[in-house]
Design a protein around this motif. Structure first.
Motif, mmCIF file in Angstrom:
data_model
loop_
_atom_site.group_PDB
_atom_site.id
_atom_site.type_symbol
_atom_site.label_atom_id
_atom_site.label_comp_id
_atom_site.label_asym_id
_atom_site.label_seq_id
_atom_site.Cartn_x
_atom_site.Cartn_y
_atom_site.Cartn_z
ATOM 1 N N ILE A 11 -5.703 7.105 4.187
ATOM 2 C CA ILE A 11 -6.600 6.435 3.242
ATOM 3 C C ILE A 11 -7.111 7.391 2.170
ATOM 4 O O ILE A 11 -8.015 7.036 1.401
ATOM 5 N N GLU A 18 -4.461 4.871 -6.819
ATOM 6 C CA GLU A 18 -3.146 5.149 -6.241
ATOM 7 C C GLU A 18 -2.870 4.316 -4.989
ATOM 8 O O GLU A 18 -1.779 4.366 -4.435
ATOM 9 N N TRP A 19 -3.847 3.567 -4.540
ATOM 10 C CA TRP A 19 -3.778 2.889 -3.245
ATOM 11 C C TRP A 19 -2.755 1.764 -3.242
ATOM 12 O O TRP A 19 -2.028 1.559 -2.280
ATOM 13 N N LYS A 20 -2.658 1.014 -4.346
ATOM 14 C CA LYS A 20 -1.725 -0.104 -4.434
ATOM 15 C C LYS A 20 -0.532 0.267 -5.308
ATOM 16 O O LYS A 20 -0.669 0.996 -6.286
ATOM 17 N N TYR A 67 0.823 -1.195 0.000
ATOM 18 C CA TYR A 67 0.000 0.000 0.000
ATOM 19 C C TYR A 67 0.866 1.258 0.000
ATOM 20 O O TYR A 67 1.991 1.258 0.471
ATOM 21 N N ASP A 68 0.289 2.335 -0.520
ATOM 22 C CA ASP A 68 0.865 3.671 -0.404
ATOM 23 C C ASP A 68 0.042 4.407 0.651
ATOM 24 O O ASP A 68 -1.088 4.828 0.395
ATOM 25 N N VAL A 69 0.604 4.554 1.861
ATOM 26 C CA VAL A 69 -0.147 5.126 2.986
ATOM 27 C C VAL A 69 0.369 6.512 3.375
ATOM 28 O O VAL A 69 0.183 6.947 4.503
ATOM 29 N N ARG A 110 -5.857 8.727 -0.573
ATOM 30 C CA ARG A 110 -5.429 8.672 -1.970
ATOM 31 C C ARG A 110 -6.549 8.071 -2.812
ATOM 32 O O ARG A 110 -7.404 7.335 -2.308
ATOM 33 N N ASP A 165 -8.471 5.612 -5.467
ATOM 34 C CA ASP A 165 -8.444 4.153 -5.547
ATOM 35 C C ASP A 165 -7.331 3.652 -6.462
ATOM 36 O O ASP A 165 -6.733 2.605 -6.200
#
Length: 688
Positions: free
Chosen positions: A381, A387-389, A375-377, A383, A385
């Motif tokens: 939360i 950009e999330w992974k 994940y990019d944290v 970011r 959808d």
């Protein structure tokens, strides 16, 4: 290094994106013919604002859509597979058999299909401006199959009216481009009562009967129709196999400006502006239908050339560098390639090599069986959808069998989670008033055979139930945030240094999804590990009693998510309501079996979301609530957007983060550390 030298890096990235790449695109002749093949833009002046596709099935898994498309081809149809995200963030692989420039024509084709095949279909509105290529590159909206045209002509009031209608459709409608995951989800729904019910009749094959039912029928009639279709193909000069193998190029994307405004009252007004970011996303596809290069790239930067104070509360990274998946970043800018792979397909085999994102699992928010992509944290939360992974360099193979699909993945290079940097708006500085903390940088495991990642998944669909079994061996997607030592910082209390540590784990899991009572899509997934690491609890009341670093210990571990999507039939109550109303619920929990370990950071999370659209899908409303049930944290996050339907969309949202302080930091909710970070978010996006 002075300020001008620091700006060289983002300047090079900006130039490559906004000058070099567009120059390459525009260098192709305006007639669309290049020496290497055909270029396809996502929109032309003659393309209608909205087109209407006849959808016969939508599958959560690509292999289900592939099997359905093959069945339809054998019966004389010309299906195309389109992938997009629905209102809940799920990726659906839809099979369309026709596209038209009016709902009347599309419904006419849908009715013929339903009567002939004794199966269900819906009419789905799509916006050609945001259509992008998924399975096959063609110039615009695909034409109805000869089977549908033949039956439509027979069912018309007179043969002359039918012929003129068909000629008008064939002359006015360009060929179809598949819709992108993100963009097609933003187009409106204009389905009737029955159509909405049909759209979600079956989660495995949404909007249609099972593949066995669709592929049934009179074999003799099908053969005759297919033979007639082949003859008309030759007469009308449809594409030959050689023409389909032509090398083609397509592109799409968007440019976006996003701003965060913090509402914390104990700050100066000029300090409330926390983020001013320009983002450009570009999708490129080059090759044939079977062999092609595909890339999704994003560039981000702060307009520091306007004011050097912009970006002082948000950094992409502490130092300039290139990560293992080609993410290039410094403090003020970043370029990332989450998808950059070569695809090769032959028969029932599909191979891909390069940066990839794997959509394993069925949960809408937290996927227990998504083993590969970290994940990019950096923004918790908040970011998007897409950009999330984070993409990982990998080799994957998918094998399509008659009754199941097998996918194998090999990841030779470990890519760690992207974590927030020190001294930014989202960084955690204190566990409580007594414990200042400093988080170390994340580093991947060494590139050695013992750190390679391997995984496999077997998927199948039986009587409307999609399920899969999966396994994984390799680096854990989530690090252990290990308290390792103390730091002495001048004029500051003694700080605790938190080091993200990665370990190799083994995991097995499953996921399942089905539709209940037509309107409920139920999904569940779970993963089990016999050897996931955690750190052992200690008495934190006094620094002198702490033994650093904390002990790390293996433990059996389980993680699961269950939930549903309820497609509310508001059009039954409000006759004029034409949007799709969806309520989403999900419960996520993760747990170590060993009680002496600190619990996982993300656990006992309940997520609720309501989403609806109005005014021909121009206005979209989304209200999200995220509840940390064990320790009482809450995020309330409403959002409204307006689609000008000319490529421009404006978004406005507000996120309220709240949590009460507990008796010790161990009992505090994760949301407690962001309780002063309430924000207004506004952004404007132009899609091209």
């Amino acid at each position: 290094m002075n300020r001008y030298q620091k700006n060289i890096f983002p300047a090079v990235l900006i130039a490559s994106y906004f000058f070099i790449i567009p120059a390459l695109i525009l260098s192709v002749p305006s007639n669309g013919n290049a020496s290497t093949g055909t270029i396809t833009s996502t929109v032309s002046p003659d393309t209608p604002r909205t087109v209407y596709g006849v959808q016969v099935v939508a599958c959560l898994r690509e292999e289900g859509a592939q099997r359905m498309a093959e069945d339809l081809r054998e019966k004389g149809y010309t299906p195309e597979i389109y992938s997009f995200e629905d209102g809940t963030g799920r990726v659906l692989n839809t099979v369309l058999i026709a596209m038209c420039d009016s709902t009347q024509e599309a419904r006419r084709f849908a009715k013929i299909y339903e009567e002939k095949e004794n199966a269900q279909s819906i009419v789905k509105p799509l916006n050609p401006r945001v259509l992008t290529n998924q399975k096959k590159i063609i110039s615009a909206v695909m034409q109805p199959s000869e089977v549908l045209k033949k039956n439509t002509a027979t069912a018309a009031v007179t043969q002359e009216e039918s012929r003129s209608a068909d000629k008008e459709i064939m002359s006015d409608i360009p060929e179809g481009e598949p819709a992108s995951d993100e963009d097609a989800a933003e187009t409106g729904e204009e389905n009737s009562d029955d159509e909405i019910r049909k759209d979600e009749n079956d989660t495995g094959e949404v909007g249609a009967e099972s593949s066995e039912e669709i592929s049934g029928g009179d074999e003799t009639d099908d053969d005759e129709e297919e033979e007639a279709f082949d003859e008309e193909d030759e007469e009308e000069g449809f594409e030959s196999d050689d023409e389909e193998a032509e090398v083609e190029f397509s592109y799409s994307g968007f440019i976006e400006f996003e701003n965060y405004f913090n509402t914390y009252s104990k700050q100066e007004f000029e300090d409330a502006n926390k983020k001013n970011e320009i983002r450009n996303r570009l999708e490129l596809r080059y090759g044939t239908g079977e062999t092609y290069l595909f890339t999704v790239s994003d560039i981000y930067f702060f307009p520091t050339f306007i004011d050097d104070q912009i970006g002082k509360d948000y950094h992409y990274s502490q130092d300039s560098g290139v990560s293992r998946n080609l993410r290039m970043s410094n403090r003020e800018s970043e370029l990332r390639f989450d998808e950059l792979y070569i695809n090769y397909s032959e028969g029932n085999l599909r191979l891909r090599a390069g940066n990839q994102i794997y959509g394993w699992g069925t949960a809408d928010a937290f996927n227990a069986t998504s083993y590969f992509n970290p994940y990019d944290v950096r923004e918790l939360i908040f970011r998007d959808d897409d950009e999330w992974k984070v993409g990982v360099p990998s080799l994957s193979g998918m094998f399509f069998m008659d009754s199941f699909t097998l996918e194998m993945v090999f990841v030779p290079v470990h890519v760690p989670m992207v974590f927030f940097t020190e001294d930014t708006f989202w960084s955690i500085d204190y566990l409580d008033d007594s414990y200042p903390v400093v988080f170390g940088e994340t580093h991947g495991l060494d590139v050695e055979p013992e750190n390679f990642g391997f995984g496999g998944r077997v998927s199948a669909s039986i009587r409307g139930v999609d399920f899969s079994l999966s396994g994984y061996h390799g680096p854990d997607r989530e690090p252990v945030f290990l308290p390792s030592r103390t730091l002495l910082i001048p004029d500051e209390p003694i700080s605790l240094f938190i080091e993200p540590k990665y370990y190799v784990v083994d995991m097995v899991g499953f996921d399942v999804t089905t539709t209940v009572l037509d309107d409920f899509v139920v999904q569940a997934e779970a993963a089990y590990s016999p050897n996931k690491r955690g750190f052992v609890k200690q008495d934190m009341n006094n620094y002198q009693d702490i033994d650093l670093p904390f002990e790390v210990k293996k433990s059996p571990y389980i993680s699961y998510a269950v939930g549903f999507n309820y497609f509310l039939p508001l059009n039954k109550l409000l006759g004029e309501h034409e949007g799709e109303s969806v309520f989403t619920f999900e419960w996520f929990q993760s747990k170590y079996f060993e009680s002496e370990l600190y619990p996982p950071f993300i656990t006992d999370i309940m997520t609720c979301r309501y989403e609806d659209s109005y005014y021909n899908s121009r206005v979209n409303v989304k209200v999200t609530g995220i509840f940390e049930m064990k320790n009482g944290g809450v995020i309330f996050w409403p959002e409204i957007s307006y689609d000008f339907q000319n490529g421009v969309t404006a978004y406005l949202s507000y996120a309220n983060i709240s949590a009460d302080e507990q008796t010790s930091w161990e009992e505090n909710s994760l949301f407690y550390y962001f309780r002063d970070d309430d924000i207004f978010i506004w952004r404007i996006r132009y899609e091209y």
